[in-house]
Design a protein around this motif. Structure first.
Motif, PDB file in Angstrom:
ATOM      1  N   ASP A   1       3.591   4.872  -3.247  1.00 51.07           N
ATOM      2  CA  ASP A   1       4.737   5.282  -4.061  1.00 51.07           C
ATOM      3  C   ASP A   1       4.835   4.427  -5.326  1.00 51.07           C
ATOM      4  O   ASP A   1       5.116   4.951  -6.412  1.00 51.07           O
ATOM      5  CB  ASP A   1       6.039   5.183  -3.268  1.00 51.07           C
ATOM      6  CG  ASP A   1       6.117   6.244  -2.168  1.00 51.07           C
ATOM      7  OD1 ASP A   1       5.381   7.253  -2.278  1.00 51.07           O
ATOM      8  OD2 ASP A   1       6.890   6.034  -1.215  1.00 51.07           O
TER       9      ASP A   1
ATOM     10  N   GLN B   1       2.082   5.360  -7.828  1.00 53.41           N
ATOM     11  CA  GLN B   1       2.384   6.623  -8.488  1.00 53.41           C
ATOM     12  C   GLN B   1       3.466   6.421  -9.555  1.00 53.41           C
ATOM     13  O   GLN B   1       3.440   7.045 -10.601  1.00 53.41           O
ATOM     14  CB  GLN B   1       2.853   7.667  -7.468  1.00 53.41           C
ATOM     15  CG  GLN B   1       1.756   8.121  -6.526  1.00 53.41           C
ATOM     16  CD  GLN B   1       0.620   8.791  -7.271  1.00 53.41           C
ATOM     17  OE1 GLN B   1       0.825   9.477  -8.269  1.00 53.41           O
ATOM     18  NE2 GLN B   1      -0.588   8.575  -6.796  1.00 53.41           N
ATOM     19  N   ARG B   2       4.463   5.594  -9.265  1.00 53.75           N
ATOM     20  CA  ARG B   2       5.544   5.320 -10.190  1.00 53.75           C
ATOM     21  C   ARG B   2       5.022   4.686 -11.472  1.00 53.75           C
ATOM     22  O   ARG B   2       5.476   4.971 -12.568  1.00 53.75           O
ATOM     23  CB  ARG B   2       6.577   4.415  -9.534  1.00 53.75           C
ATOM     24  CG  ARG B   2       7.848   4.200 -10.348  1.00 53.75           C
ATOM     25  CD  ARG B   2       8.829   3.330  -9.623  1.00 53.75           C
ATOM     26  NE  ARG B   2       8.355   1.954  -9.472  1.00 53.75           N
ATOM     27  CZ  ARG B   2       8.457   1.010 -10.415  1.00 53.75           C
ATOM     28  NH1 ARG B   2       8.995   1.286 -11.578  1.00 53.75           N
ATOM     29  NH2 ARG B   2       8.030  -0.207 -10.184  1.00 53.75           N
TER      30      ARG B   2
END
Length: 115
Positions: free
Chosen positions: A110, A113-114
């Motif tokens: 996560d 991806q951020r």
């Protein structure tokens, strides 16, 4: 020059050559080229837990020391041919060789991806 070869059934072969040319190194003068050839063969057993290695160093018996060293307080001249040929037998056993227990879940995906 270092060469290594892996073969089927746990065989491994290594052939090494070391060379140092004559010349000056700081306050030392090497008056002869330096050669050393080494060879090793290894066989592993019991799923790589046990291995046996046979080796020989200075195969061609060419390792000699001819050194001239001068300092502010003196001079040293060394001509030496030692008994440098060496045979070795090495037996290795790995006790409780643990396999990797990492079972990652990709917890940082996560965040990657951020960014």
């Amino acid at each position: 020059m270092e060469n290594s070869f892996s073969f089927d059934n746990g065989w491994y072969f290594e052939l090494d050559c070391y060379y140092n040319g004559k010349g000056n190194y700081e306050y030392i003068y090497l008056s002869r080229d330096y050669f050393n050839f080494e060879a090793y063969i290894e066989k592993s057993f019991l799923n790589d837990a046990l291995s046996v290695e046979l080796g020989v160093s200075d195969i061609f018996y060419k390792q000699r020391n001819d050194i001239k060293m001068s300092t502010e307080t003196g001079f040293l001249d060394v001509h030496k041919k030692s008994d440098t040929r060496e045979f070795s037998l090495v037996i290795k056993y790995k006790f409780n060789a643990a396999k990797s227990k990492y079972k990652g879940t990709g917890a940082g995906n996560d965040e990657k991806q951020r960014m």
